[in-house]
Design a protein around this motif. Structure first.
Motif, PDB file in Angstrom:
ATOM      1  N   GLN A   1      -8.943  -1.419   6.924  1.00 12.57           N
ATOM      2  CA  GLN A   1      -8.545  -0.088   7.348  1.00 12.57           C
ATOM      3  C   GLN A   1      -7.033   0.102   7.246  1.00 12.57           C
ATOM      4  N   SER A   2      -6.294  -0.967   7.527  1.00  8.84           N
ATOM      5  CA  SER A   2      -4.835  -0.861   7.534  1.00  8.84           C
ATOM      6  C   SER A   2      -4.303  -0.521   6.146  1.00  8.84           C
ATOM      7  N   TRP A   3      -4.998  -0.994   5.103  1.00  9.76           N
ATOM      8  CA  TRP A   3      -4.536  -0.694   3.749  1.00  9.76           C
ATOM      9  C   TRP A   3      -4.551   0.823   3.528  1.00  9.76           C
ATOM     10  N   VAL A   4      -5.631   1.462   3.936  1.00  8.86           N
ATOM     11  CA  VAL A   4      -5.771   2.908   3.718  1.00  8.86           C
ATOM     12  C   VAL A   4      -4.704   3.679   4.490  1.00  8.86           C
ATOM     13  N   GLY A   5      -4.466   3.257   5.734  1.00  6.53           N
ATOM     14  CA  GLY A   5      -3.452   3.922   6.547  1.00  6.53           C
ATOM     15  C   GLY A   5      -2.074   3.838   5.913  1.00  6.53           C
ATOM     16  N   ARG A   6      -1.740   2.662   5.398  1.00  8.44           N
ATOM     17  CA  ARG A   6      -0.411   2.485   4.795  1.00  8.44           C
ATOM     18  C   ARG A   6      -0.315   3.227   3.465  1.00  8.44           C
ATOM     19  N   PHE A   7      -1.391   3.226   2.700  1.00  6.40           N
ATOM     20  CA  PHE A   7      -1.435   4.007   1.453  1.00  6.40           C
ATOM     21  C   PHE A   7      -1.183   5.486   1.757  1.00  6.40           C
ATOM     22  N   ALA A   8      -1.905   5.997   2.778  1.00  6.95           N
ATOM     23  CA  ALA A   8      -1.780   7.411   3.145  1.00  6.95           C
ATOM     24  C   ALA A   8      -0.355   7.723   3.578  1.00  6.95           C
ATOM     25  N   ARG A   9       0.254   6.801   4.325  1.00  9.30           N
ATOM     26  CA  ARG A   9       1.616   7.027   4.790  1.00  9.30           C
ATOM     27  C   ARG A   9       2.575   7.178   3.605  1.00  9.30           C
ATOM     28  N   GLY A  10       2.445   6.276   2.617  1.00  9.14           N
ATOM     29  CA  GLY A  10       3.312   6.342   1.430  1.00  9.14           C
ATOM     30  C   GLY A  10       3.151   7.654   0.699  1.00  9.14           C
ATOM     31  N   LEU A  11       1.912   8.107   0.587  1.00 14.32           N
ATOM     32  CA  LEU A  11       1.633   9.340  -0.147  1.00 14.32           C
ATOM     33  C   LEU A  11       2.111  10.567   0.639  1.00 14.32           C
ATOM     34  N   ILE A  12       1.822  10.577   1.930  1.00 12.90           N
ATOM     35  CA  ILE A  12       2.142  11.762   2.740  1.00 12.90           C
ATOM     36  C   ILE A  12       3.645  11.896   2.966  1.00 12.90           C
ATOM     37  N   ASN A  13       4.337  10.768   3.130  1.00 12.12           N
ATOM     38  CA  ASN A  13       5.801  10.843   3.255  1.00 12.12           C
ATOM     39  C   ASN A  13       6.403  11.563   2.062  1.00 12.12           C
ATOM     40  N   LEU A  14       5.940  11.192   0.866  1.00 13.13           N
ATOM     41  CA  LEU A  14       6.477  11.821  -0.344  1.00 13.13           C
ATOM     42  C   LEU A  14       6.055  13.286  -0.417  1.00 13.13           C
ATOM     43  N   ALA A  15       4.800  13.570  -0.038  1.00 14.51           N
ATOM     44  CA  ALA A  15       4.310  14.959  -0.064  1.00 14.51           C
ATOM     45  C   ALA A  15       5.163  15.837   0.843  1.00 14.51           C
ATOM     46  N   GLU A  16       5.448  15.335   2.033  1.00 12.11           N
ATOM     47  CA  GLU A  16       6.239  16.127   2.986  1.00 12.11           C
ATOM     48  C   GLU A  16       7.650  16.348   2.482  1.00 12.11           C
ATOM     49  N   LYS A  17       8.197  15.336   1.837  1.00 10.99           N
ATOM     50  CA  LYS A  17       9.558  15.463   1.302  1.00 10.99           C
ATOM     51  C   LYS A  17       9.665  16.624   0.325  1.00 10.99           C
TER      52      LYS A  17
ATOM     53  N   PRO B   1       0.811  -1.225   0.000  1.00 11.02           N
ATOM     54  CA  PRO B   1       0.000   0.000   0.000  1.00 11.02           C
ATOM     55  C   PRO B   1       0.845   1.278   0.000  1.00 11.02           C
ATOM     56  N   GLU B   2       1.967   1.260   0.731  1.00  8.11           N
ATOM     57  CA  GLU B   2       2.836   2.448   0.765  1.00  8.11           C
ATOM     58  C   GLU B   2       3.333   2.777  -0.639  1.00  8.11           C
ATOM     59  N   SER B   3       3.659   1.723  -1.403  1.00  7.39           N
ATOM     60  CA  SER B   3       4.133   1.929  -2.771  1.00  7.39           C
ATOM     61  C   SER B   3       3.024   2.514  -3.644  1.00  7.39           C
ATOM     62  N   VAL B   4       1.783   2.045  -3.458  1.00  6.45           N
ATOM     63  CA  VAL B   4       0.661   2.562  -4.258  1.00  6.45           C
ATOM     64  C   VAL B   4       0.483   4.062  -3.991  1.00  6.45           C
ATOM     65  N   GLY B   5       0.549   4.448  -2.708  1.00  9.86           N
ATOM     66  CA  GLY B   5       0.418   5.863  -2.342  1.00  9.86           C
ATOM     67  C   GLY B   5       1.563   6.700  -2.886  1.00  9.86           C
ATOM     68  N   HIS B   6       2.768   6.161  -2.771  1.00  2.02           N
ATOM     69  CA  HIS B   6       3.956   6.860  -3.267  1.00  2.02           C
ATOM     70  C   HIS B   6       3.884   7.059  -4.787  1.00  2.02           C
ATOM     71  N   ARG B   7       3.543   5.976  -5.505  1.00  2.00           N
ATOM     72  CA  ARG B   7       3.505   6.050  -6.960  1.00  2.00           C
ATOM     73  C   ARG B   7       2.374   6.961  -7.435  1.00  2.00           C
ATOM     74  N   CYS B   8       1.262   6.942  -6.700  1.00  2.00           N
ATOM     75  CA  CYS B   8       0.120   7.790  -7.042  1.00  2.00           C
ATOM     76  C   CYS B   8       0.556   9.264  -7.088  1.00  2.00           C
ATOM     77  N   LEU B   9       1.226   9.714  -6.046  1.00  3.35           N
ATOM     78  CA  LEU B   9       1.657  11.113  -6.008  1.00  3.35           C
ATOM     79  C   LEU B   9       2.818  11.375  -6.954  1.00  3.35           C
ATOM     80  N   THR B  10       3.700  10.375  -7.123  1.00  5.08           N
ATOM     81  CA  THR B  10       4.838  10.540  -8.033  1.00  5.08           C
ATOM     82  C   THR B  10       4.372  10.889  -9.440  1.00  5.08           C
ATOM     83  N   ARG B  11       3.277  10.261  -9.880  1.00  6.89           N
ATOM     84  CA  ARG B  11       2.788  10.507 -11.240  1.00  6.89           C
ATOM     85  C   ARG B  11       2.540  11.997 -11.449  1.00  6.89           C
ATOM     86  N   GLY B  12       1.927  12.635 -10.462  1.00  9.72           N
ATOM     87  CA  GLY B  12       1.646  14.061 -10.569  1.00  9.72           C
ATOM     88  C   GLY B  12       2.891  14.908 -10.402  1.00  9.72           C
TER      89      GLY B  12
END
Lengths: 335, 335
Positions: A106-122, A69-80
């Motif tokens: 629920q855990s899937w969503v939390g891990r997805f969000a973490r992947g996306l937000i980590n990249l956003a904060e970076k 899930p972290e990878s899905v969130g990370h890749r989602c934001l990376t595309r943009g």
């Protein structure tokens, strides 16, 4: 902007959707974020706005059995973010529309969000809004990224001229190599082995790095005459750039930087480097007189060919004939 | 921005996706639209940007057997435009992410695009980009609308104060009445009758009008202290406004303008007017001293209650006790 009823619908099965996904610190250019009908953004004067939107759909852009899930969130934001990088822009805010199936843990969503937000904060990107809904099937995400560049300075695809040299950042084919590997496992039906790839051996696929800093430097120093990110693969993205610029190109196969992947750091085949997508490197052209350093912002830059009057694109292969290079773009994960 | 490979994927079954959907005339604030990594927008100085994103998912927000494709396209864009209206903003550009199932008839996409583009043209909105993909199931659309307002002048949800009067535009419950009608047909299993509603008898559901002009006038004249659109239903949207403003409210049931629907122009029940969503009217508050005309931009305005210290919302019903009004928001189309 997300509506409360949808929010409640999503909440019923997967609790921390909007709240936990959207708790990033507000950047100063985002005046009002979550909680109103629209987000309100105030850009510095003299800037133009860049906007890009990209789907990440389960079964098309990712698979739950392949991607953490972290990878899905990370890749989602990376595309943009990568689209912003390809304009030489600086990202400001992101908006996430997320539709989730009722039975998603629920855990899937939390891990997805973490992947996306980590990249956003970076990259100092504020998650400023979005929408949530129940999904009629599969996980559906759509990311909007807004960025800025000084007025008139965004690097377009259309600026290449005959004689310009063609450069690419980093290495190519690394992301597609991971997909090829996972696909071949599917064919072999090694279901008992359940051999998941280790994301560390295929970082360019699971956690691609958008080239924001490189794009910004190229724009600031006026080095790139045209630019695009390699999301569809070199052959396709170069074709886009040439089409928008009304030119052709010649590539030297021997010069194309082929990624090293897997535990053994094996170089990928030329085909993957030419046609494999989702590396999110930058492909750019440079006027004849300009000098390009070997690397910028820690990313290697390689000259791979030059722009011609066109309109065709040719590939030079050592000890071989010259070929016309047809775009053989990226097909995502056909089911 | 849409990638060529996805484009090709979508093209395989339904030809005129990106090209035909995105052939709107470019407005002057959209400098570069389709064909680059990002759209480039240049706003007038002194403006702030408004951004809103909204899903339209088959089976959740619309049903192919209930809604003509033109209506789906129209409602898709209305959701975003109505959010801009609720800020008192002027819409500038829209971005459509559209994922289509492989077997979707080409004609559906053309008619959807027509519905969306007709509305976009009516409000001078440029379709400036988006993304296309193959859908893993059902038609999936996500619309992003960008607008502007003079810096610091956007009407937020948070500006209501005790003593403010509460107004609503147009009539309420008309959209939910159409859904109730279609749902009851489902329950009766009148499958042979296949009694489709005539969109002309239920315009507020099939072709809702975003209140852009009304919102703009309310903002320009400084009449609204807080504003929201009634997309989730009066009880839920008033609760949002009260929550963001830290206040409560009292509503007079007798004053709530109930929509007239169907061939016989029957008034909808109070429950639909209170809780039915997707009317896309404006709900706003006005300081005690200010005068509000009976209509603005051709839309009737009705005073329905006033803001209290709160935090609860109460409903006065004639010849009855006063009730606490709980938000009973909009559930879309549960399957």
């Amino acid at each position: 902007m997300a509506k409360a009823a949808e929010q409640r619908q999503a909440d019923r099965s997967v609790r921390p959707t909007r709240t936990s996904v959207f708790t990033s610190v507000f950047a100063k250019s985002v005046f009002t974020g979550i909680g109103d009908d629209c987000a309100v953004l105030r850009l510095r004067p003299g800037q133009e706005s860049l906007v890009t939107t990209d789907f990440s759909l389960e079964g098309i852009h990712f698979r739950r059995d392949w991607h953490p899930p972290e990878s899905v969130g990370h890749r989602c934001l990376t595309r943009g973010l990568s689209d912003i990088a390809a304009m030489g822009g600086e990202p400001v805010a992101a908006f996430l529309s997320l539709a989730l199936p009722r039975d998603l843990p629920q855990s899937w969503v939390g891990r997805f969000a973490r992947g996306l937000i980590n990249l956003a904060e970076k990259f100092g990107v504020t998650l400023a809004g979005g929408d949530t809904a129940e999904s009629p099937g599969g996980i559906l995400a759509d990311i909007v990224v807004m960025g800025t560049a000084p007025k008139g300075k965004s690097v377009l695809r259309s600026g290449a001229r005959p004689g310009d040299r063609i450069f690419v950042s980093g290495e190519l084919g690394g992301s597609a190599a991971a997909v090829a590997e996972m696909r071949s496992d599917l064919k072999n039906e090694n279901k008992n082995k359940n051999k998941k790839l280790n994301p560390r051996d295929y970082r360019r696929h699971f956690y691609p790095e958008p080239r924001i800093e490189l794009g910004r430097v190229l724009r600031e120093k006026g080095l790139a005459s045209a630019m695009i990110d390699t999301s569809d693969g070199l052959s396709t993205d170069l074709a886009h750039l040439c089409e928008e610029s009304g030119v052709g190109a010649e590539l030297d196969a021997a010069l194309i930087p082929r990624a090293r992947v897997g535990k053994l750091s094996k170089k990928v085949d030329l085909d993957l480097a030419l046609h494999g997508g989702e590396d999110y490197e930058l492909l750019f052209t440079v006027r004849a007189g300009k000098r390009i350093p070997a690397q910028i912002a820690g990313v290697a830059l390689t000259e791979v060919g030059h722009i011609t009057r066109g309109p065709k694109i040719f590939l030079w292969i050592p000890r071989n004939m010259v070929h016309e290079l047809k775009p053989r773009g990226w097909q995502h994960f056909q089911r």
